[in-house]
Write a protein that holds these residues in place. Structure first.
Motif, PDB file in Angstrom:
ATOM      1  N   ALA A 223       0.838  -1.197   0.000  1.00 47.89           N
ATOM      2  CA  ALA A 223       0.000   0.000   0.000  1.00 47.89           C
ATOM      3  C   ALA A 223       0.873   1.247   0.000  1.00 47.89           C
ATOM      4  N   LEU A 224       1.932   1.200   0.765  1.00 50.15           N
ATOM      5  CA  LEU A 224       2.833   2.360   0.815  1.00 50.15           C
ATOM      6  C   LEU A 224       3.458   2.576  -0.562  1.00 50.15           C
ATOM      7  N   ALA A 225       3.821   1.459  -1.215  1.00 47.06           N
ATOM      8  CA  ALA A 225       4.461   1.567  -2.526  1.00 47.06           C
ATOM      9  C   ALA A 225       3.519   2.181  -3.550  1.00 47.06           C
ATOM     10  N   ARG A 226       2.225   1.966  -3.368  1.00 49.06           N
ATOM     11  CA  ARG A 226       1.272   2.476  -4.352  1.00 49.06           C
ATOM     12  C   ARG A 226       1.033   3.973  -4.220  1.00 49.06           C
ATOM     13  N   GLN A 227       1.419   4.581  -3.101  1.00 48.55           N
ATOM     14  CA  GLN A 227       1.192   6.022  -2.941  1.00 48.55           C
ATOM     15  C   GLN A 227       2.043   6.798  -3.944  1.00 48.55           C
ATOM     16  N   ALA A 228       1.577   8.016  -4.215  1.00 47.00           N
ATOM     17  CA  ALA A 228       2.366   8.878  -5.115  1.00 47.00           C
ATOM     18  C   ALA A 228       3.351   9.673  -4.246  1.00 47.00           C
ATOM     19  N   TRP A 229       4.630   9.395  -4.439  1.00 49.87           N
ATOM     20  CA  TRP A 229       5.649  10.092  -3.645  1.00 49.87           C
ATOM     21  C   TRP A 229       6.366  11.070  -4.555  1.00 49.87           C
ATOM     22  N   THR A 230       6.426  12.335  -4.174  1.00 54.58           N
ATOM     23  CA  THR A 230       7.175  13.300  -4.984  1.00 54.58           C
ATOM     24  C   THR A 230       8.226  13.911  -4.087  1.00 54.58           C
ATOM     25  N   ALA A 231       9.432  14.014  -4.639  1.00 53.05           N
ATOM     26  CA  ALA A 231      10.575  14.454  -3.849  1.00 53.05           C
ATOM     27  C   ALA A 231      10.323  15.813  -3.204  1.00 53.05           C
ATOM     28  N   ALA A 232       9.769  16.737  -3.976  1.00 56.47           N
ATOM     29  CA  ALA A 232       9.599  18.101  -3.472  1.00 56.47           C
ATOM     30  C   ALA A 232       8.577  18.123  -2.336  1.00 56.47           C
ATOM     31  N   GLY A 233       7.431  17.484  -2.629  1.00 53.92           N
ATOM     32  CA  GLY A 233       6.340  17.503  -1.647  1.00 53.92           C
ATOM     33  C   GLY A 233       6.739  16.831  -0.354  1.00 53.92           C
ATOM     34  N   ASP A 234       7.399  15.687  -0.462  1.00 53.33           N
ATOM     35  CA  ASP A 234       7.652  14.882   0.717  1.00 53.33           C
ATOM     36  C   ASP A 234       8.616  15.553   1.668  1.00 53.33           C
ATOM     37  N   ALA A 235       9.496  16.313   1.166  1.00 54.21           N
ATOM     38  CA  ALA A 235      10.480  16.956   2.034  1.00 54.21           C
ATOM     39  C   ALA A 235       9.804  17.920   2.994  1.00 54.21           C
ATOM     40  N   THR A 236       8.707  18.570   2.534  1.00 51.94           N
ATOM     41  CA  THR A 236       8.067  19.578   3.365  1.00 51.94           C
ATOM     42  C   THR A 236       6.920  19.024   4.204  1.00 51.94           C
ATOM     43  N   THR A 237       6.465  17.800   3.865  1.00 49.15           N
ATOM     44  CA  THR A 237       5.327  17.264   4.628  1.00 49.15           C
ATOM     45  C   THR A 237       5.838  16.381   5.751  1.00 49.15           C
ATOM     46  N   PRO A 238       5.613  16.799   7.006  1.00 53.49           N
ATOM     47  CA  PRO A 238       6.122  15.977   8.101  1.00 53.49           C
ATOM     48  C   PRO A 238       5.372  14.647   8.204  1.00 53.49           C
ATOM     49  N   MET A 239       4.077  14.632   7.882  1.00 55.18           N
ATOM     50  CA  MET A 239       3.338  13.378   8.029  1.00 55.18           C
ATOM     51  C   MET A 239       2.225  13.283   6.994  1.00 55.18           C
ATOM     52  N   ARG A 240       2.172  12.144   6.370  1.00 56.12           N
ATOM     53  CA  ARG A 240       1.024  11.849   5.527  1.00 56.12           C
ATOM     54  C   ARG A 240       0.305  10.649   6.141  1.00 56.12           C
ATOM     55  N   THR A 241      -1.025  10.632   5.954  1.00 59.63           N
ATOM     56  CA  THR A 241      -1.720   9.459   6.505  1.00 59.63           C
ATOM     57  C   THR A 241      -2.118   8.507   5.393  1.00 59.63           C
ATOM     58  N   VAL A 242      -1.888   7.254   5.666  1.00 61.91           N
ATOM     59  CA  VAL A 242      -2.258   6.202   4.713  1.00 61.91           C
ATOM     60  C   VAL A 242      -3.203   5.243   5.477  1.00 61.91           C
ATOM     61  N   THR A 243      -4.336   4.932   4.818  1.00 59.45           N
ATOM     62  CA  THR A 243      -5.299   4.048   5.497  1.00 59.45           C
ATOM     63  C   THR A 243      -5.289   2.668   4.853  1.00 59.45           C
ATOM     64  N   LEU A 244      -5.192   1.681   5.690  1.00 54.58           N
ATOM     65  CA  LEU A 244      -5.253   0.311   5.157  1.00 54.58           C
ATOM     66  C   LEU A 244      -6.137  -0.508   6.095  1.00 54.58           C
ATOM     67  N   ASP A 245      -7.140  -1.104   5.493  1.00 51.31           N
ATOM     68  CA  ASP A 245      -8.092  -1.892   6.295  1.00 51.31           C
ATOM     69  C   ASP A 245      -8.583  -1.104   7.495  1.00 51.31           C
ATOM     70  N   ARG A 246      -8.969   0.097   7.258  1.00 49.04           N
ATOM     71  CA  ARG A 246      -9.518   0.987   8.281  1.00 49.04           C
ATOM     72  C   ARG A 246      -8.511   1.358   9.376  1.00 49.04           C
ATOM     73  N   GLU A 247      -7.239   0.848   9.241  1.00 49.57           N
ATOM     74  CA  GLU A 247      -6.231   1.283  10.209  1.00 49.57           C
ATOM     75  C   GLU A 247      -5.457   2.432   9.588  1.00 49.57           C
ATOM     76  N   GLU A 248      -5.219   3.433  10.407  1.00 49.09           N
ATOM     77  CA  GLU A 248      -4.537   4.631   9.906  1.00 49.09           C
ATOM     78  C   GLU A 248      -3.046   4.560  10.235  1.00 49.09           C
TER      79      GLU A 248
END
Ligand code: C2E
Ligand code: CA
Ligand code: CA
Length: 810
Positions: A223-248
Motif C-alpha cells: 500500500a505504501l508503494a502504491r502512494q504517489a511520492w514526490t521528492a519536493a512535496g515529501d520533504a516539506t510534509t512531516p506526516m502523511r496518513t495512509v489508510t489500510l483496512d480501516r487502520e490509519e
C-alpha cells in the motif's frame, strides 16, 4: 418498564437502590474513562508528525553511522601497506584477493579499487558495470571532497556505498566499499525510535515503486508503494496518513538517493507508525484505570449497601409486623417507634393501627364465639371445644370418651309465629337456662348452635352417661315453660353421638349427633343414640329429593283418578285425584313412599300445584265427554300454611278456565291442627273463592265435630280404617253411624272411603251415607282411562240404566 425488570429487582427496594446507584457510578466511570482516553489520544496525535521527523533523524544517524563504519574500513584498506604495494605494482591478483578478504572482514559485500581517474581496476561482489557507473557518479564529489558516499541501487537493491582516496602521497587510486541495507536497519529503528521504516526502490522515474526493505506486513508495504511520492512535496510534509483496512498510519518520506541521479533510479525511506496504536493509551494506564474503576465500584457498592440496609431493614421489620397483623397476631408491639425519621413515623402509624384493630378484633372475637341472645357459647366455640376435648383425650392415653348431645326444639317456629318473636327469644333464653341447670358436672358445656338448636358437650362422658343426661333433659322439657302470661309446652328432638365410638373427629361427631337428632324428631320416641342406619336414611332422603324434582321436570308423575259414587243412585259424582310416580327404574312408586317425604321437605307445594293443574286438564276433558265431575284434590299442612295458596289456585282457575266448583279440596284434621289460626284463614279464603272443602281421614285425629263446625267445610270423609272393619267391628260401625248422623246435623255431606265389598256398600246405604269410594267400585286408575271406566260402570247397572242416564250425565 416494570416488566423489563427481573423479579428479584422488583421485589427488593434495597436491591433496586444498589443497582441504580451502581449503574450511575458505572456510567460516570465510563464517561471519565473515555474523556481521559480521548484527551490522551488527542495529545498523542498532535505529537505524531514531530515523532516522525525525529524518526527520520534517527534513520539518517543510523545511515551515517553505517557510512562511517564503511569509510573507516575503506580507509584502513587504502592505507594498508601490502595493498598499496600491490596497487603500485599493479598486481591484479593480490588486489582482487585483498579486496575480497578485507571487504568480507568489515562486512562489505562490495569492494573495488578504482584508478585515479576512477576507472575500475579491480572488484569483488556486484556487477562491475553497476560499480563503474556508480564510481563515475561519485567521482566529481570525491574529487572535490576526498570522501564520497551515497545510497545507491546495486543489482536492484539499495546499498550504502563510500569512496575513499588512496594517497602516496598524491592520489593514486580510490577504494570503494558498500554493503546492502537490510532488515537490521529496520530492527534498529524500531529499537531506537519505536518507528517502522520501509525502503521503496524504483529503477527509473517511470517505474513503479517496490518495497525492498521492510519489517511491516506485506499488505502495508504494498500500500505504501502504491502512494504517489514526490521528492519536493515529501520533504516539506512531516506526516502523511495512509489508510489500510480501516487502520490509519502516519508516514514521513525521505529520499535517500540524490535526485535525478542514475537515470532516476531512486531509494525512498518511509518512516511510519500506526496512528491507532500510537493514540491508544498504554496498557498499564488502561489497567490502572480499570483497577480504579473496579475499586470504586466495590467501595461504592459496600457504601450503598450499608446505607440501603439502614433504610430497608426497618422497612422489612415493619413489613413483617404488617404480615403478623394480617395473620391476626396483634400481640407483639411494633419496633422502631423511637426513630425520628419517616420510618419512625410509619412505625407509629402501624402501632396505632395495631392497638385499635386489636381491640376491635377482641370485640369481634367475642361476638364470634358467644351467642348474644342466650349468653351461651355459639356453634364456633362449641366446635372448638369439641375439637380440644378430642385432642386432650387423644393426648392422654386413657382415651376417655366424649359425648355430644344435640337438641332441636319442636314447633319453635310456631311459637314465634303465634306468640311473636319477643316471646320466641324469651323461650330460647329459658331453654338455655334449663339446659344449663341440668349440667352439674364442671367440664360440661352447653351451647346454642343457632336457631332452635342447642348442644351439650360431655367431657369424659360415655354412652351410658350421655343417655341418662339426655333422658334428664327430655324430662326437663316435659314441664311447661312460663313466659310472661303464656305457658308453653316444649318438646325437642334429642340426638347423641359419642367419640371415639361414632366418629374420629369433631366435625364428624357433630354431624352424627345431628343425624341422630333428626332421626329422634322423626320417630318422636325420646332421645336417640346415633346409629349408622340413620345416615343411610338421610343420604337416601337427599337423593330422593333430587329425583323428585326431576320427576316433575321430566314428566314422570301421573295423575290417577278414583271414582266417588252416590250411594243411593250409584251415580258417579266425582273422583279423587291421586298422584303416582312412574319411576324410570323403580316403576310405579306408590304415594306413601314419597308424599310424607315431600311434605317434610316442603316439596309437596310443587306437587300440589302439579296435581291441581293436571286435575283442571282432566276436568275439562271429562266435561267435554259429558262427565261433569267434582275432582277431589288433597292438600297438606304445608299447603295450608302457604298464605299465597288461594291466590295461586285462583290464578290457575283463570289460566285453565275452570270454575272453582269443579274442585273439592281434601284436608286432614292434623293439617288443620298444626296451626289452626292460619289454617282457618286459608280455608275461609278458599271457601270464599267457591272451592268445596272436605275433612279427610276423619276419625283419626282428635278434633271434635263442634270444632269442625267453625270451619267452612262442606264434606266429611270417614277414614277407611273404620269403614273397612265396619262389618266385623261393632264399635267401628257405631262410630260410622254416629259420625254420619252428626255430620248430617251439621249440614255436611258424608263420604265413606275404603268400601271394599258389596256388604259395606249396603250398610252405608242403609246408614244414609251420601257417597262412597273404594276398591269395590273402582281402584285409582290413570285419569285417561276414567271415561271408559265410567261408561263400563253404567253398563254394569242395567236396572238403573234408564233412570240414571239423566242422573249420571245430568
Ligand atoms: P287418601 O287421601 O286417604 O287417599 C285415599 C287412599 O285410599 C288412596 O291410596 C286410595 O288408593 C286408597 N283406597 C281407596 N279405596 C280403598 C279401598 O277400598 N281399600 C283400601 N285399602 N284402600 C283404598 P293412595 O292413592 O295410595 O294414597 C295414599 C295417600 O297418599 C292418600 O291418602 C293421600 O294422603 C296421599 N296422596 C295421594 N295422592 C296425593 C296427592 O296428590 N296430594 C297429596 N297431598 N296427597 C296425596
Ligand atoms: Ca284424600
Ligand atoms: Ca282419606
Amino acid at each position: 418498564m416494570k416488566r423489563l425488570m427481573p423479579s428479584w429487582l422488583r421485589r427488593s427496594l434495597g436491591a433496586r437502590i444498589v443497582a441504580f446507584s451502581l449503574a450511575l457510578l458505572f456510567l460516570v466511570q465510563i464517561a471519565s474513562f473515555s474523556a481521559i482516553r480521548a484527551s490522551l489520544g488527542q495529545h498523542a496525535r498532535s505529537v505524531l508528525p514531530e515523532r516522525l521527523v525525529v524518526g527520520e533523524r534517527v534513520l539518517l544517524t543510523l545511515l551515517d553511522q553505517n557510512a562511517q563504519k564503511l569509510t573507516e574500513g575503506a580507509r584502513l584498506l587504502a592505507t594498508d601497506y601490502g595493498f598499496r604495494t600491490a596497487v603500485l605494482s599493479n598486481d591484479a591478483e593480490t588486489i582482487a584477493s585483498v579486496l575480497e578478504n578485507h571487504g568480507a572482514r568489515i562486512g562489505a559485500t562490495e569492494a573495488a579499487l578504482l584508478g585515479a581517474d576512477f576507472t575500475l581496476r579491480g572488484a569483488s561482489g556486484s556487477d562491475t558495470r553497476d560499480l563503474a557507473a556508480l564510481a563515475s557518479r561519485l567521482a566529481t564529489r570525491a574529487a572535490r571532497g576526498g570522501v564520497a558516499g551515497e545510497i545507491a541501487l546495486l543489482g536492484g537493491s539499495p546499498h550504502q556505498v563510500v569512496l575513499v582516496p588512496m594517497k602516496a602521497p598524491v592520489v593514486v587510486g580510490w577504494v570503494l566499499m558498500g554493503f546492502p541495507l537490510d532488515t537490521r536497519l529496520a530492527t534498529d529503528m524500531r529499537k531506537l525510535s519505536a518507528l517502522d521504516v520501509t525502503l521503496l526502490t524504483r529503477a527509473s522515474a517511470s517505474a513503479p515503486w517496490s518495497p525492498t526493505l521492510t519489517n511491516q506486513p506485506a499488505g502495508l508495504a504494498q500500500a505504501l508503494a502504491r502512494q504517489a511520492w514526490t521528492a519536493a512535496g515529501d520533504a516539506t510534509t512531516p506526516m502523511r496518513t495512509v489508510t489500510l483496512d480501516r487502520e490509519e498510519f502516519g508516514v514521513h518520506a525521505r529520499w535517500l538517493t540524490p535526485q535525478a541521479a542514475a537515470g532516476d533510479a531512486a531509494v525512498l525511506a518511509l518512516v511510519s507508525l500506526s496512528i491507532d496504536e500510537a493514540v491508544r493509551p498504554p496498557r498499564d494506564l488502561q489497567i490502572g484505570l480499570a483497577a480504579i474503576t473496579l475499586f470504586g465500584l466495590v467501595v461504592f457498592s459496600i457504601g450503598v449497601l450499608v446505607s440501603t440496609r439502614r433504610v430497608t431493614t426497618p422497612l422489612r421489620a415493619l413489613s413483617t409486623a404488617a404480615d403478623r397483623l394480617g395473620a391476626g397476631d396483634y400481640t407483639a408491639p411494633i419496633d422502631g417507634l423511637e426513630r425520628e425519621d419517616e420510618i419512625g413515623h410509619l412505625a407509629r402509624a402501624f402501632e396505632q393501627m395495631r392497638t385499635s384493630v386489636g381491640e376491635k378484633q377482641a370485640q369481634i372475637l367475642n361476638l364470634a364465639y358467644w351467642d348474644s341472645l342466650t349468653g351461651l357459647p355459639n356453634r364456633v366455640q362449641f366446635r372448638d371445644a369439641v375439637r380440644d376435648a378430642i385432642a386432650q383425650a387423644q393426648a392422654g392415653d386413657g382415651q376417655a370418651p366424649i359425648a355430644v348431645i344435640m337438641l332441636d326444639l319442636d314447633r319453635f317456629k310456631h311459637v314465634n309465629d303465634v306468640l311473636g318473636y319477643r316471646v320466641g327469644d324469651l323461650l330460647l333464653g329459658s331453654v338455655g337456662e334449663r339446659l344449663s341447670q341440668q349440667m352439674v358436672r364442671g367440664g360440661d358445656l352447653v351451647a346454642r348452635l343457632g336457631g332452635d338448636e342447642f348442644a351439650v358437650l360431655l367431657r369424659h362422658g360415655d354412652a351410658a352417661l350421655a343417655e341418662s343426661v339426655a333422658q334428664r333433659i327430655g324430662a326437663a322439657f316435659d314441664e311447661p315453660l312460663k313466659l310472661e302470661e303464656h305457658t308453653v309446652d316444649m318438646g325437642a328432638g334429642i340426638g347423641i353421638a359419642c367419640w371415639p365410638q361414632h366418629a374420629s373427629d369433631a366435625d364428624v361427631l357433630l354431624s352424627r349427633a345431628e343425624v341422630a337428632m333428626y332421626a329422634a324428631k322423626r320417630r318422636t320416641e325420646g332421645p336417640l343414640m346415633y346409629d349408622a342406619s340413620f345416615d343411610a336414611a338421610s343420604t337416601q332422603t337427599l337423593s330422593l329429593l333430587t329425583e323428585l324434582r326431576q320427576a316433575v321436570e321430566h314428566g314422570e308423575l301421573r295423575l290417577f283418578l278414583q271414582p266417588k259414587l252416590q250411594l243411593d243412585t250409584g251415580r258417579v259424582s266425582g273422583a279423587e285425584a291421586l298422584v303416582r310416580w312412574l319411576h324410570p327404574t323403580r316403576g310405579l312408586v306408590p304415594p306413601m313412599e314419597f308424599i310424607p317425604f315431600a311434605e317434610q321437605t316442603g316439596f309437596i307445594r310443587t306437587l300440589t300445584m302439579w296435581v291441581f293443574e293436571e286435575a283442571a286438564r282432566h276436568w275439562l276433558a271429562l266435561q267435554a265427554e259429558g262427565l261433569p265431575l267434582t275432582l277431589s284434590v288433597n292438600l297438606s299442612t304445608r299447603d295450608l300454611l302457604d298464605p299465597d295458596l288461594p291466590q295461586k289456585f285462583d290464578a290457575l282457575l283463570v289460566k285453565h278456565r275452570v270454575p272453582a266448583e269443579a274442585y273439592c279440596l281434601e284436608i286432614t284434621e292434623s293439617a288443620i291442627m298444626d296451626d289452626p289460626t292460619r289454617a282457618l284463614a286459608t280455608l275461609n279464603r278458599l271457601s270464599a273463592l267457591g272451592f268445596r272443602l272436605s275433612i279427610d281421614d276423619f276419625g283419626t285425629g282428635y278434633s271434635s265435630l263442634a270444632y269442625l263446625k267453625r270451619l267452612p267445610v262442606d264434606e266429611l270423609k270417614i277414614d277407611k280404617s273404620f269403614v273397612m272393619s265396619m262389618e266385623k267391628d261393632l264399635d267401628d260401625a257405631k262410630i260410622v253411624r254416629s259420625t254420619i248422623d252428626l255430620a248430617h246435623n251439621l249440614g255436611l255431606t258424608v263420604v265413606a272411603e275404603g268400601v271394599e265389598n258389596a256388604k259395606a256398600w249396603e250398610m252405608l246405604r242403609e246408614l244414609a251415607c251420601d257417597e262412597a269410594q273404594g276398591y269395590h267400585m273402582g281402584r285409582p286408575m290413570p285419569a285417561t282411562d276414567f271415561a271408559a271406566w265410567a261408561a263400563a260402570w253404567l253398563m254394569k247397572q242395567p236396572h238403573r240404566a234408564v233412570a240414571s242416564t239423566n242422573m249420571v250425565f245430568h
